[in-house]
Motif scaffolding. Sequence first.
Motif, PDB file in Angstrom:
ATOM      1  N   VAL B 367      41.970  41.082  10.165  1.00 16.19           N
ATOM      2  CA  VAL B 367      43.267  41.043  10.855  1.00 16.19           C
ATOM      3  C   VAL B 367      43.145  41.710  12.211  1.00 16.19           C
ATOM      4  CG1 VAL B 367      44.750  40.948   8.820  1.00 16.19           C
ATOM      5  CG2 VAL B 367      43.952  43.149   9.668  1.00 16.19           C
ATOM      6  N   ALA B 368      44.058  41.309  13.082  1.00 17.63           N
ATOM      7  CA  ALA B 368      44.003  41.862  14.438  1.00 17.63           C
ATOM      8  C   ALA B 368      44.469  43.311  14.475  1.00 17.63           C
ATOM      9  CB  ALA B 368      44.849  41.010  15.367  1.00 17.63           C
ATOM     10  N   GLU B 369      45.434  43.677  13.578  1.00 17.62           N
ATOM     11  CA  GLU B 369      45.951  45.048  13.599  1.00 17.62           C
ATOM     12  C   GLU B 369      44.917  46.025  13.046  1.00 17.62           C
ATOM     13  OE1 GLU B 369      47.497  42.586  12.012  1.00 17.62           O
ATOM     14  OE2 GLU B 369      49.669  42.646  12.325  1.00 17.62           O
ATOM     15  N   ILE B 370      44.790  47.134  13.730  1.00 18.18           N
ATOM     16  CA  ILE B 370      43.869  48.178  13.247  1.00 18.18           C
ATOM     17  C   ILE B 370      44.716  49.401  12.892  1.00 18.18           C
ATOM     18  CG2 ILE B 370      41.861  49.594  13.812  1.00 18.18           C
ATOM     19  CD1 ILE B 370      41.393  47.440  16.083  1.00 18.18           C
ATOM     20  N   TYR B 371      44.696  49.756  11.636  1.00 20.39           N
ATOM     21  CA  TYR B 371      45.508  50.881  11.162  1.00 20.39           C
ATOM     22  C   TYR B 371      44.684  52.159  11.230  1.00 20.39           C
ATOM     23  CZ  TYR B 371      48.953  47.535   9.577  1.00 20.39           C
ATOM     24  OH  TYR B 371      49.903  46.558   9.548  1.00 20.39           O
ATOM     25  N   VAL B 372      45.108  53.038  12.100  1.00 23.22           N
ATOM     26  CA  VAL B 372      44.412  54.317  12.220  1.00 23.22           C
ATOM     27  C   VAL B 372      45.225  55.345  11.432  1.00 23.22           C
ATOM     28  CG1 VAL B 372      43.652  56.109  13.814  1.00 23.22           C
ATOM     29  CG2 VAL B 372      43.518  53.704  14.475  1.00 23.22           C
ATOM     30  N   GLY B 373      44.634  55.864  10.402  1.00 23.18           N
ATOM     31  CA  GLY B 373      45.349  56.811   9.541  1.00 23.18           C
ATOM     32  C   GLY B 373      44.750  58.202   9.618  1.00 23.18           C
ATOM     33  N   LYS B 374      45.203  59.048   8.694  1.00 20.59           N
ATOM     34  CA  LYS B 374      44.854  60.462   8.698  1.00 20.59           C
ATOM     35  C   LYS B 374      43.348  60.724   8.845  1.00 20.59           C
ATOM     36  CE  LYS B 374      45.960  64.583   6.079  1.00 20.59           C
ATOM     37  NZ  LYS B 374      46.673  65.123   4.930  1.00 20.59           N
ATOM     38  N   ASP B 375      42.553  59.942   8.084  1.00 15.14           N
ATOM     39  CA  ASP B 375      41.097  60.197   8.073  1.00 15.14           C
ATOM     40  C   ASP B 375      40.405  59.749   9.351  1.00 15.14           C
ATOM     41  OD1 ASP B 375      41.431  61.214   5.574  1.00 15.14           O
ATOM     42  OD2 ASP B 375      40.987  59.305   4.569  1.00 15.14           O
ATOM     43  N   GLU B 376      41.061  58.887  10.107  1.00 13.54           N
ATOM     44  CA  GLU B 376      40.400  58.327  11.286  1.00 13.54           C
ATOM     45  C   GLU B 376      40.647  59.127  12.568  1.00 13.54           C
ATOM     46  OE1 GLU B 376      42.186  56.010   9.191  1.00 13.54           O
ATOM     47  OE2 GLU B 376      40.266  55.697   8.181  1.00 13.54           O
ATOM     48  N   TYR B 377      41.641  60.010  12.528  1.00  9.79           N
ATOM     49  CA  TYR B 377      41.884  60.830  13.722  1.00  9.79           C
ATOM     50  C   TYR B 377      40.853  61.952  13.785  1.00  9.79           C
ATOM     51  CZ  TYR B 377      46.623  58.822  13.975  1.00  9.79           C
ATOM     52  OH  TYR B 377      47.713  57.988  14.079  1.00  9.79           O
ATOM     53  N   ALA B 378      40.354  62.209  14.980  1.00  8.92           N
ATOM     54  CA  ALA B 378      39.444  63.358  15.151  1.00  8.92           C
ATOM     55  C   ALA B 378      40.276  64.619  15.421  1.00  8.92           C
ATOM     56  CB  ALA B 378      38.518  63.081  16.330  1.00  8.92           C
ATOM     57  N   GLU B 379      39.639  65.764  15.308  1.00  4.86           N
ATOM     58  CA  GLU B 379      40.338  67.018  15.581  1.00  4.86           C
ATOM     59  C   GLU B 379      40.526  67.174  17.087  1.00  4.86           C
ATOM     60  OE1 GLU B 379      41.653  69.218  13.553  1.00  4.86           O
ATOM     61  OE2 GLU B 379      41.062  67.976  11.833  1.00  4.86           O
ATOM     62  N   HIS B 380      41.747  67.160  17.519  1.00  2.00           N
ATOM     63  CA  HIS B 380      42.037  67.345  18.948  1.00  2.00           C
ATOM     64  C   HIS B 380      43.507  67.690  19.103  1.00  2.00           C
ATOM     65  CE1 HIS B 380      42.339  66.498  23.299  1.00  2.00           C
ATOM     66  NE2 HIS B 380      41.032  66.717  23.305  1.00  2.00           N
ATOM     67  N   LYS B 381      43.829  68.379  20.172  1.00  2.00           N
ATOM     68  CA  LYS B 381      45.221  68.747  20.453  1.00  2.00           C
ATOM     69  C   LYS B 381      46.128  67.507  20.471  1.00  2.00           C
ATOM     70  CE  LYS B 381      47.641  72.372  21.426  1.00  2.00           C
ATOM     71  NZ  LYS B 381      47.626  73.547  20.557  1.00  2.00           N
ATOM     72  N   ILE B 382      45.573  66.389  20.949  1.00  2.00           N
ATOM     73  CA  ILE B 382      46.383  65.167  21.051  1.00  2.00           C
ATOM     74  C   ILE B 382      46.764  64.633  19.672  1.00  2.00           C
ATOM     75  CG2 ILE B 382      46.295  62.722  21.764  1.00  2.00           C
ATOM     76  CD1 ILE B 382      44.583  63.608  24.153  1.00  2.00           C
ATOM     77  N   THR B 383      45.872  64.755  18.720  1.00  6.02           N
ATOM     78  CA  THR B 383      46.108  64.113  17.418  1.00  6.02           C
ATOM     79  C   THR B 383      46.614  65.062  16.340  1.00  6.02           C
ATOM     80  OG1 THR B 383      43.784  64.485  16.892  1.00  6.02           O
ATOM     81  CG2 THR B 383      44.358  62.324  17.787  1.00  6.02           C
ATOM     82  N   PRO B 409      28.405  67.536  33.805  1.00  2.00           N
ATOM     83  CA  PRO B 409      29.389  68.617  33.692  1.00  2.00           C
ATOM     84  C   PRO B 409      30.543  68.275  32.747  1.00  2.00           C
ATOM     85  CG  PRO B 409      29.685  67.466  35.771  1.00  2.00           C
ATOM     86  CD  PRO B 409      28.472  66.859  35.123  1.00  2.00           C
ATOM     87  N   TYR B 410      30.643  67.012  32.407  1.00  3.82           N
ATOM     88  CA  TYR B 410      31.783  66.591  31.564  1.00  3.82           C
ATOM     89  C   TYR B 410      31.358  66.351  30.123  1.00  3.82           C
ATOM     90  CZ  TYR B 410      34.923  66.312  35.471  1.00  3.82           C
ATOM     91  OH  TYR B 410      35.715  66.644  36.518  1.00  3.82           O
ATOM     92  N   GLN B 411      32.287  66.595  29.223  1.00  4.09           N
ATOM     93  CA  GLN B 411      32.040  66.379  27.804  1.00  4.09           C
ATOM     94  C   GLN B 411      33.074  65.385  27.266  1.00  4.09           C
ATOM     95  OE1 GLN B 411      29.737  67.967  25.365  1.00  4.09           O
ATOM     96  NE2 GLN B 411      30.578  66.123  24.396  1.00  4.09           N
ATOM     97  N   ALA B 412      32.595  64.256  26.767  1.00 12.35           N
ATOM     98  CA  ALA B 412      33.512  63.281  26.179  1.00 12.35           C
ATOM     99  C   ALA B 412      33.497  63.429  24.661  1.00 12.35           C
ATOM    100  CB  ALA B 412      33.099  61.869  26.577  1.00 12.35           C
ATOM    101  N   THR B 413      34.671  63.299  24.065  1.00 15.14           N
ATOM    102  CA  THR B 413      34.751  63.357  22.589  1.00 15.14           C
ATOM    103  C   THR B 413      35.641  62.225  22.089  1.00 15.14           C
ATOM    104  OG1 THR B 413      36.549  64.947  22.805  1.00 15.14           O
ATOM    105  CG2 THR B 413      34.386  65.842  22.266  1.00 15.14           C
ATOM    106  N   VAL B 414      35.280  61.730  20.919  1.00 14.57           N
ATOM    107  CA  VAL B 414      36.043  60.615  20.344  1.00 14.57           C
ATOM    108  C   VAL B 414      37.363  61.153  19.786  1.00 14.57           C
ATOM    109  CG1 VAL B 414      36.083  58.894  18.498  1.00 14.57           C
ATOM    110  CG2 VAL B 414      33.992  59.275  19.824  1.00 14.57           C
ATOM    111  N   LEU B 415      38.414  60.407  20.068  1.00  9.80           N
ATOM    112  CA  LEU B 415      39.753  60.819  19.633  1.00  9.80           C
ATOM    113  C   LEU B 415      40.121  60.217  18.280  1.00  9.80           C
ATOM    114  CD1 LEU B 415      41.911  62.557  21.027  1.00  9.80           C
ATOM    115  CD2 LEU B 415      42.923  60.452  21.898  1.00  9.80           C
ATOM    116  N   MET B 416      39.694  58.960  18.088  1.00  6.57           N
ATOM    117  CA  MET B 416      39.961  58.315  16.796  1.00  6.57           C
ATOM    118  C   MET B 416      39.039  57.128  16.600  1.00  6.57           C
ATOM    119  SD  MET B 416      43.627  56.680  17.706  1.00  6.57           S
ATOM    120  CE  MET B 416      43.779  55.167  18.654  1.00  6.57           C
ATOM    121  N   ASN B 417      38.814  56.830  15.334  1.00  8.09           N
ATOM    122  CA  ASN B 417      37.940  55.718  14.977  1.00  8.09           C
ATOM    123  C   ASN B 417      38.721  54.653  14.239  1.00  8.09           C
ATOM    124  OD1 ASN B 417      35.272  56.664  15.822  1.00  8.09           O
ATOM    125  ND2 ASN B 417      35.587  58.283  14.312  1.00  8.09           N
ATOM    126  N   ALA B 418      38.130  53.463  14.194  1.00  4.04           N
ATOM    127  CA  ALA B 418      38.699  52.421  13.346  1.00  4.04           C
ATOM    128  C   ALA B 418      38.308  52.734  11.896  1.00  4.04           C
ATOM    129  CB  ALA B 418      38.163  51.061  13.779  1.00  4.04           C
TER     130      ALA B 418
END
Lengths: 236, 567
Positions: B367-383, B409-418
């Motif tokens: 399906v086209a919809e991607i459901y991002v739930g509790k387990d898929e969010y990474a630890e971050h202030k945004i989530t 000098p920059y650090q990228a981190t994943v915010l959420m996964n499928a």
Amino acid sequence: MSNTGTIFQREISAYFLSPIAYVVIAVFTVFSGYFFSVMLGITQETTLQYSLAYSQFILSILAPVITMRLLAEESKTGTIEPLMTAAITDFEVVFGKFLAAWALYNIMIAPTAFYIIFLAWVGSPDYGTIISSYIGLVLMGGFFISIGMLVSAVTKNQIVAAVIGIVALLILLVIGLASSGNEGWLYATMRYIGTYDHWETFTKGIIDTRDVVYYVSFTALLLFIVVRIVESRRWR
Amino acid sequence: MSTVHEKNRKDWFDLYSGYIILAGIVAVVAGFGVSRIFDSWGFSAILPIGIGGGAIIGLSTAAAVRNKWFSTEASKRKALVGTNVAVMSIFAAAIFAIVGFLNNRHYERFDLTLTGKYSLSQKTENILKNLNKPIVVTTLFNPGEMFYEQIVDILKEYAYHTDNIKLQTIDPLRNRTKVEELARRLKISDLQLNTVVFECGEYSKHVQQNEVIEREYPFKFKGEEAFTEAILNVTQEKQTAIYFVTGHGERLFEDFDRSGISGIANALKRDNCRIAPVDILSKKKIPDDCDILVVAGPTKPYLTEELNIIRNYLEGRGKMLLLLEPAAPPNVPTGFRELLAEYGIMIRDDVVVYVKTKMPLFGMQTVAEIYVGKDEYAEHKITEDIKNYNTILYGAASVGATPPNDQMPYQATVLMNAPDGSWGETDVVNLKYIKPEQNREEDLVSPVPLAVVSHVKELPQSVLKSHPTMATDPKAKPQGARLVVFGDVDFVSNEFVDNPGNKDLFRNSINWLAQKEAQLGISAKPPDFRKAVIHPVQIKVIFWTTIAGIPVIPIIVGSIVWWKRRR
């Protein structure tokens, strides 16, 4: 003993030597006990907030019953005439009677202290909220009694005095409830005059001087008017 | 004849004057009622009050004259005494009214609850003490809503601590006119219900119900944190300026269609943000007052000149929110790949495929919809606040973070996964015609990242250990650009933005970029319901003792008294 003390003693004796005090206390404890136990069972919360909220209705009915005979009966039977001619001020008469009725009111609500024991038995109540609720109950009682006395002062029939007093208190309760959540000066005035908001604050555990002043000043105003009405009888 | 006439007139007056006075009272009350219903003193209100009042005064005066109330000594005295009582009562009532008025302006409140349920933290009290601008706080709650009473009570506590807060409540179900009036004043098309609106001059901030309640059970009340933050927001001299880039097929914030993003734009306005469009190519620069640059779903490539302008903006500590889409039409990249790589962010020309359900006869369905739930969010202030809510993305590209690199000098981190089982399908061209199959050699395998944040690296632990004061000194912290990149824009389109977590994820991202993430540190308060553990036997004991045991005492005492007096 001062004149006020003498009047107080006379009135409190009259209450307890007749069935009225016992009937009033029994009726109140039955209803308040029912609300307490039912609300405790439903909410499972160790608080008096809900049961006391319902008790306000019962108190609106019982307070005028306590005061109905205070001045109306004296006018009807003519026993007020000797009082008027005695070496005693109108204020002393009115205040002595008020204290007696208020004392009966406080004796009436005293058995609800047992409920706190029950609350402590099943959980850990917030005693701060309970203390503020009782402060509110006592102050509200003075206000209710003074309204009852005013009605009793302007009527000669006890039943009429009781009915008018009950209607007046229920109106004060209803206008407070009806004005909640509405804006504008009219609703703000209604909210201030109505008893609901002032009483509710006490039950939450907050002592707000606005509510204290409301009850005390209203009681003082009504007693002042009662004294003036009694005084006017001397000159008629 | 004249005697008969006089007698008739007297009869008429005696018979009907009382009823007319009663009708006059009814007219006055009705006129007053009409004025309150229509909220104006129009003709329909004044007329009955005038006629009724006139009838009451006129007939009462006539009755006094006819019945000679003031003619005999006795009646004169009675009238004077009555007047004296009335005048003194009115005088006392006036004093009472003045006392009430003064008391309403100058009062004290004492919180007797054991947990200080209605007390504010020292931090809030200090903020309120220094408040020098008037703020109007309007609650737009249905009174039956959860925590409504606690919200109103704590706001009363705010009003108690400062004269600069004026509190008003509007029941949105009973008073639509006032809601519409407020929406007009705030210049907001859709005013959400069950919110608390903070207004200060031209600035406003809406605190929604879900910001006041901590969502995990048992629910906690975090109204103080939300309300104090709102006060800080509306009293700030400067609004957060957000510019939406136009000119490359981006979604428009003025577009109210399903694919538009006017809904999210309104949410930003409610958060005291100022939003405006920017055409980089014609302006040749990002506006100086830009706090956050938003690129919402471009479908055409950016020119190198434009990308350089954005690069310059980011190098000057700019903040950017980028909402990408799968490369559609295929192989038309937007040109951000190289720019984002400088910040540790990887974007790919793929489409995230999510196998959601196993349908009878048809097997596993993508399906086209991607459901991002509790387990898929990474630890971050945004989530951290939205983990109990799903974010639903619709046709996303994967957006990843490059591994940590000492040179960068920059650090990228994943915010959420499928969710597990998803993959990044690279055969985008044939996706419309054939059922996608995972190709482990070419496709990105799970976990598939859907959003990435990037910011300048924190100070190394070795530095903080040798200079501990730097850890708490905001000026010592490294400053730089901040980026949030999503692989989808549809999740904030008007069609999908009302899904449970979508709007909050976007707003949290904006707040993080604006460095407005809650830093107040006012902890949420537990509800303090004080539950009892009652056994059935206990409730029976309590019931019978209270309704029969206690009342029987006055009955017994009363009976004894009655019996003794009877003898």
